[in-house]
Design an enzyme around this catalytic site. Structure first.
Site, PDB file in Angstrom:
ATOM      1  N   ASN A  29       0.789  -1.230   0.000  1.00  0.00           N
ATOM      2  CA  ASN A  29       0.000   0.000   0.000  1.00  0.00           C
ATOM      3  C   ASN A  29       0.819   1.277   0.000  1.00  0.00           C
ATOM      4  OD1 ASN A  29       0.838  -0.556   2.762  1.00  0.00           O
ATOM      5  ND2 ASN A  29      -0.522   1.106   3.380  1.00  0.00           N
ATOM      6  N   TYR A  30       2.125   1.214   0.160  1.00  0.00           N
ATOM      7  CA  TYR A  30       2.922   2.435   0.290  1.00  0.00           C
ATOM      8  C   TYR A  30       2.730   3.355  -0.918  1.00  0.00           C
ATOM      9  CZ  TYR A  30       5.565   0.502   4.267  1.00  0.00           C
ATOM     10  OH  TYR A  30       5.949  -0.014   5.484  1.00  0.00           O
TER      11      TYR A  30
END
EC number: 1.1.1.-
Length: 212
Positions: free
Chosen positions: A75-76
């Site tokens: 998700n970064y």
């Protein structure tokens, strides 16, 4: 012929003095791991960010100094971190020289499909693991993940489902054997040990503080 047994040259920095990852994992990694949370510009208003050009400069400098260990997550920076790291590895033809650690569990599609529609893109369950690893492999442009972290424990998926899913993943060679659990409650660790559901050949329980 003498060169065949010559020692490796001294690294240009201490970052290049590689060491064995653990007693049960002989892969060699740099003593510091480069965190990829700020690689991307999607989170510029809430966390650190950088342009793709600056990200590539950072990755180049890290590798040239001897670093080979890079950490990221599904998700970064709304998936930019994995995608840019993958693009960098391909453009530099360095995949085999880099040890990649990434994570699953966090909802990584909410920004894309909308809240309430991304429930199965998060958590520890089998479906979440499958789609996350599938998408991480695509973004990283690789056939395997060296280290996969269970980013956090969702307290809903059963231990049996999680451990069985991880074991199947390792057997499919989608992860290079090393599966790590972050923030695993002690109670669950004891249950895993008791049930003899340890992912083979290595399962490491790692407790960390803060966000990673």
């Amino acid at each position: 012929m003498a060169d065949l047994f010559a020692p490796a040259p001294e690294p240009s920095t201490e970052l290049g003095r590689l060491r064995v990852l653990s007693k049960s994992a002989g892969i060699r990694v740099s003593p510091l791991i480069l965190g990829g949370m700020s690689i991307g510009d999607a989170w510029s208003e809430i966390l650190g960010s950088m342009s793709k050009e600056r990200a590539f400069e950072l990755l180049d400098a890290f590798y040239e100094a001897g670093g080979n260990f890079i950490d990221t997550a599904n998700n970064y920076q709304n998936e930019q971190s994995e995608a840019w790291i993958g693009e960098w590895m391909v453009s530099r033809k360095l995949r085999d020289q880099i040890v990649i650690a990434t994570k699953f569990t966090t909802d990584y599609k909410k920004y894309d499909v909308g809240g309430g529609k991304s429930a199965n893109y998060c958590g520890n369950h089998k479906r979440s693991l499958h789609v996350s690893v599938r998408d991480s492999l695509r973004k990283l442009q690789t056939d395997w993940i060296d280290i996969l972290y269970v980013h956090w424990w969702d307290y809903m998926s059963s231990i049996e489902e999680v451990m069985d899913s991880l074991h199947i993943l390792v057997q499919q060679a989608r992860s290079s054997i090393w599966v790590c659990l972050i923030r695993l409650p002690g109670l669950f660790l004891r249950q895993i040990t008791t049930l003899n559901l340890m992912v083979k050949p290595l399962l490491a329980s790692i407790k960390v503080n803060g966000t990673c």
